[in-house]
Scaffold this motif. Structure first.
Motif, PDB file in Angstrom:
ATOM      1  N   GLU A   1      -5.541   8.371  -1.761  1.00  0.00           N
ATOM      2  CA  GLU A   1      -5.848   9.572  -0.999  1.00  0.00           C
ATOM      3  C   GLU A   1      -4.612   9.987  -0.200  1.00  0.00           C
ATOM      4  N   GLY A   2      -4.649  11.176   0.376  1.00  0.00           N
ATOM      5  CA  GLY A   2      -3.505  11.690   1.116  1.00  0.00           C
ATOM      6  C   GLY A   2      -3.038  10.743   2.206  1.00  0.00           C
ATOM      7  N   LYS A   3      -1.734  10.418   2.172  1.00  0.00           N
ATOM      8  CA  LYS A   3      -1.062   9.575   3.168  1.00  0.00           C
ATOM      9  C   LYS A   3      -1.449   8.095   3.099  1.00  0.00           C
ATOM     10  N   ALA A   4      -2.222   7.698   2.091  1.00  0.00           N
ATOM     11  CA  ALA A   4      -2.574   6.290   1.938  1.00  0.00           C
ATOM     12  C   ALA A   4      -1.399   5.522   1.334  1.00  0.00           C
ATOM     13  N   ILE A   5      -1.407   4.200   1.521  1.00  0.00           N
ATOM     14  CA  ILE A   5      -0.318   3.333   1.068  1.00  0.00           C
ATOM     15  C   ILE A   5      -0.880   2.235   0.167  1.00  0.00           C
ATOM     16  N   LEU A   6      -0.244   2.027  -0.979  1.00  0.00           N
ATOM     17  CA  LEU A   6      -0.554   0.881  -1.824  1.00  0.00           C
ATOM     18  C   LEU A   6       0.272  -0.293  -1.322  1.00  0.00           C
ATOM     19  N   ALA A   7      -0.400  -1.357  -0.869  1.00  0.00           N
ATOM     20  CA  ALA A   7       0.300  -2.504  -0.304  1.00  0.00           C
ATOM     21  C   ALA A   7       1.250  -3.116  -1.332  1.00  0.00           C
ATOM     22  N   PRO A   8       2.391  -3.670  -0.884  1.00  0.00           N
ATOM     23  CA  PRO A   8       3.371  -4.249  -1.814  1.00  0.00           C
ATOM     24  C   PRO A   8       2.764  -5.367  -2.655  1.00  0.00           C
ATOM     25  N   SER A   9       3.146  -5.402  -3.928  1.00  0.00           N
ATOM     26  CA  SER A   9       2.690  -6.451  -4.829  1.00  0.00           C
ATOM     27  C   SER A   9       3.708  -6.611  -5.945  1.00  0.00           C
TER      28      SER A   9
ATOM     29  N   ILE B   1       7.921   6.059  -3.841  1.00  0.00           N
ATOM     30  CA  ILE B   1       7.853   4.707  -4.393  1.00  0.00           C
ATOM     31  C   ILE B   1       9.065   3.922  -3.896  1.00  0.00           C
ATOM     32  N   ARG B   2       8.794   2.697  -3.446  1.00  0.00           N
ATOM     33  CA  ARG B   2       9.884   1.806  -3.044  1.00  0.00           C
ATOM     34  C   ARG B   2       9.745   0.510  -3.826  1.00  0.00           C
ATOM     35  N   VAL B   3      10.834   0.095  -4.483  1.00  0.00           N
ATOM     36  CA  VAL B   3      10.862  -1.132  -5.289  1.00  0.00           C
ATOM     37  C   VAL B   3      11.952  -2.038  -4.733  1.00  0.00           C
TER      38      VAL B   3
ATOM     39  N   LEU C   1      -1.455   7.061 -10.241  1.00  0.00           N
ATOM     40  CA  LEU C   1      -0.432   6.320 -10.966  1.00  0.00           C
ATOM     41  C   LEU C   1      -1.089   5.530 -12.096  1.00  0.00           C
ATOM     42  N   PHE C   2      -0.616   5.742 -13.329  1.00  0.00           N
ATOM     43  CA  PHE C   2      -1.098   4.972 -14.477  1.00  0.00           C
ATOM     44  C   PHE C   2       0.031   4.060 -14.932  1.00  0.00           C
ATOM     45  N   SER C   3      -0.291   2.768 -15.116  1.00  0.00           N
ATOM     46  CA  SER C   3       0.739   1.783 -15.427  1.00  0.00           C
ATOM     47  C   SER C   3       0.368   0.961 -16.652  1.00  0.00           C
ATOM     48  N   LEU C   4       1.364   0.668 -17.473  1.00  0.00           N
ATOM     49  CA  LEU C   4       1.241  -0.299 -18.549  1.00  0.00           C
ATOM     50  C   LEU C   4       1.959  -1.572 -18.122  1.00  0.00           C
ATOM     51  N   ILE C   5       1.328  -2.724 -18.335  1.00  0.00           N
ATOM     52  CA  ILE C   5       1.898  -4.022 -17.989  1.00  0.00           C
ATOM     53  C   ILE C   5       2.016  -4.841 -19.255  1.00  0.00           C
ATOM     54  N   THR C   6       3.130  -5.552 -19.428  1.00  0.00           N
ATOM     55  CA  THR C   6       3.400  -6.278 -20.671  1.00  0.00           C
ATOM     56  C   THR C   6       2.728  -7.647 -20.691  1.00  0.00           C
ATOM     57  N   SER C   7       1.462  -7.668 -20.376  1.00  0.00           N
ATOM     58  CA  SER C   7       0.628  -8.863 -20.479  1.00  0.00           C
ATOM     59  C   SER C   7      -0.811  -8.395 -20.628  1.00  0.00           C
ATOM     60  N   SER C   8      -1.592  -9.078 -21.467  1.00  0.00           N
ATOM     61  CA  SER C   8      -2.992  -8.698 -21.619  1.00  0.00           C
ATOM     62  C   SER C   8      -3.855  -9.243 -20.489  1.00  0.00           C
ATOM     63  N   LYS C   9      -3.290 -10.174 -19.686  1.00  0.00           N
ATOM     64  CA  LYS C   9      -4.011 -10.745 -18.558  1.00  0.00           C
ATOM     65  C   LYS C   9      -3.027 -10.992 -17.414  1.00  0.00           C
ATOM     66  N   PRO C  10      -2.512  -9.916 -16.800  1.00  0.00           N
ATOM     67  CA  PRO C  10      -1.465 -10.068 -15.784  1.00  0.00           C
ATOM     68  C   PRO C  10      -1.981 -10.747 -14.520  1.00  0.00           C
ATOM     69  N   VAL C  11      -1.060 -11.399 -13.832  1.00  0.00           N
ATOM     70  CA  VAL C  11      -1.370 -12.059 -12.566  1.00  0.00           C
ATOM     71  C   VAL C  11      -0.671 -11.282 -11.453  1.00  0.00           C
ATOM     72  N   MET C  12      -1.464 -10.564 -10.660  1.00  0.00           N
ATOM     73  CA  MET C  12      -0.909  -9.755  -9.580  1.00  0.00           C
ATOM     74  C   MET C  12      -0.876 -10.564  -8.288  1.00  0.00           C
ATOM     75  N   GLU C  13       0.251 -10.523  -7.607  1.00  0.00           N
ATOM     76  CA  GLU C  13       0.401 -11.220  -6.327  1.00  0.00           C
ATOM     77  C   GLU C  13       0.619 -10.199  -5.217  1.00  0.00           C
ATOM     78  N   GLN C  14      -0.225 -10.278  -4.196  1.00  0.00           N
ATOM     79  CA  GLN C  14      -0.138  -9.344  -3.080  1.00  0.00           C
ATOM     80  C   GLN C  14       0.829  -9.858  -2.017  1.00  0.00           C
ATOM     81  N   LEU C  15       1.590  -8.934  -1.447  1.00  0.00           N
ATOM     82  CA  LEU C  15       2.494  -9.260  -0.339  1.00  0.00           C
ATOM     83  C   LEU C  15       1.993  -8.694   0.978  1.00  0.00           C
ATOM     84  N   ALA C  16       0.790  -8.172   0.962  1.00  0.00           N
ATOM     85  CA  ALA C  16       0.135  -7.705   2.185  1.00  0.00           C
ATOM     86  C   ALA C  16      -1.349  -7.619   1.895  1.00  0.00           C
ATOM     87  N   GLY C  17      -2.163  -7.759   2.934  1.00  0.00           N
ATOM     88  CA  GLY C  17      -3.595  -7.630   2.759  1.00  0.00           C
ATOM     89  C   GLY C  17      -4.320  -8.955   2.781  1.00  0.00           C
TER      90      GLY C  17
END
Length: 359
Positions: free
Chosen positions: A234-242, A261-263, A301-317
């Motif tokens: 939504e407007g002005k919302a932030i996706l936490a780093p991961s 976007i910041r990487v 944002l639509f993303s493709l990830i090069t794994s059929s079962k990715p492991v996402m790690e959160q850096l906030a939350g």
């Protein structure tokens, strides 16, 4: 070594015609596509636009941006055609070698983005297409004399089959042609799925949603080695780093809206920090952390990830690594007081994967 990343719109016109167009992201503008063996393309079909039957040397996911389309598919070593109708928000997996055709029988333009991997493709960073018919088709290349012998046709019949379709990749058909309807046995969940849906994996009131499609949803993704992720802010919302902890690479397409976007990689400074808008594409390398800040209008944002079962790690939350690290370790690592460490841990415990705008 830190890499400088880029966010670009499709810059290569592959085909434009009366029925529609196809554009691609070139490796000259987005060199990380080639290095990561990824590729991206964007298809436009005008009403009555028909993408001729073809197959690709790359496995890919199609994400529908606008409109609806009838798609026919024939898997390798199969004599059965699968027909589906896909619409905005749907994801359709297309393994390499699958023959497909696309027809827009609606009243508005149909657009979709293809994100794929090119590990077995002819050219790294590019999806190669092989058309069965048309002036660039395989039948055309074999020519009518050989087609006549192969299919036991007379000369006129063979010439008509080889030369009657004068279109290239996409043609416009006459009104009134009725294409096959989806078969009842082709269950939606087995062929495609809606990723842009309120019933998402993560829903944050006032912030947005996160939804994923993995091998659990599509067994075919195991063989493709791919998965998909959709984020709506939504407007002005932030996706936490991961970051993706299993070493997968992601390619990310801004489907709607705009933002920043910041990487960050392994040198403690941004590899990319910039404004992006609809149509922009960015590749995020292995283990690089990314955060997204939406503008007032929001962002998808639509993303493709090069794994059929990715492991996402959160850096906030509340699911982040900070919550698991021992207090004394965190104090020592950050060189902060016990009071500040306790506050930092408390703030992480109560925060979310999507951070709504502050009021």
């Amino acid at each position: 070594m830190e890499m400088k990343l880029v966010a670009e719109k499709a810059d290569q016109t592959v085909y434009e015609g009366e029925g529609g167009a196809y554009y691609a992201w070139s490796t000259s503008k987005s060199p990380l596509l080639m290095e990561s063996k990824l590729a991206a393309g964007w298809l436009l079909l005008h009403p009555l636009g028909f993408a001729l039957p073809h197959f690709s040397d790359s496995s890919k996911l199609a994400y529908v941006l606008e409109g609806k389309c009838t798609v026919g598919m024939v898997a390798p070593n199969s004599s059965e055609e699968t027909v589906v109708v896909i619409k905005k928000g749907d994801v359709l997996p297309l393994p390499r070698g699958t023959v497909s055709w696309w027809f827009n029988d609606g009243g508005i333009d149909f657009t979709t983005v293809f994100l794929g991997e090119t590990t077995k493709g002819q050219v790294s960073g590019e999806m190669g297409y092989f058309f069965l018919v048309g002036v660039q088709g395989i039948l055309h290349g074999f020519q009518s004399d050989l087609v006549s012998k192969i299919f036991n046709l007379d000369t006129k019949e063979a010439e008509d089959i080889v030369g009657s379709q004068q279109g290239g990749l996409i043609v416009k058909l006459r009104n009134g042609i009725e294409f096959p309807n989806p078969s009842e046995e082709h269950m939606k969940e087995k062929v495609y799925a809606t990723i842009d849906t309120p019933a998402a994996d993560v829903v944050v009131e006032g912030g947005g949603i996160i939804n994923s499609l993995t091998e659990k949803d599509f067994p075919v993704l195991v063989g493709m080695g791919l998965s998909a992720r959709f984020v709506r802010l939504e407007g002005k919302a932030i996706l936490a780093p991961s970051y993706v902890a299993d070493g997968s690479v992601s390619v990310n397409y801004v489907a709607k809206g705009s933002g920043r976007i910041r990487v960050v990689g392994n040198e403690g400074k941004p590899s990319f920090d910039g404004e992006v808008g609809e149509g922009y594409l960015i590749v995020v390398p292995q283990f690089y952390a990314v955060t997204v800040i939406a503008d007032q209008s929001g962002m998808e944002l639509f993303s493709l990830i090069t794994s059929s079962k990715p492991v996402m790690e959160q850096l906030a939350g509340n699911m982040s690594v900070w919550k698991a690290i021992s207090p004394v370790v965190l104090q020592s690592a950050l060189n902060i007081s016990p009071q500040l460490e306790e506050l930092f841990r408390l703030k992480n415990t109560t925060s979310l994967m999507i951070i709504p705008p502050r009021t």
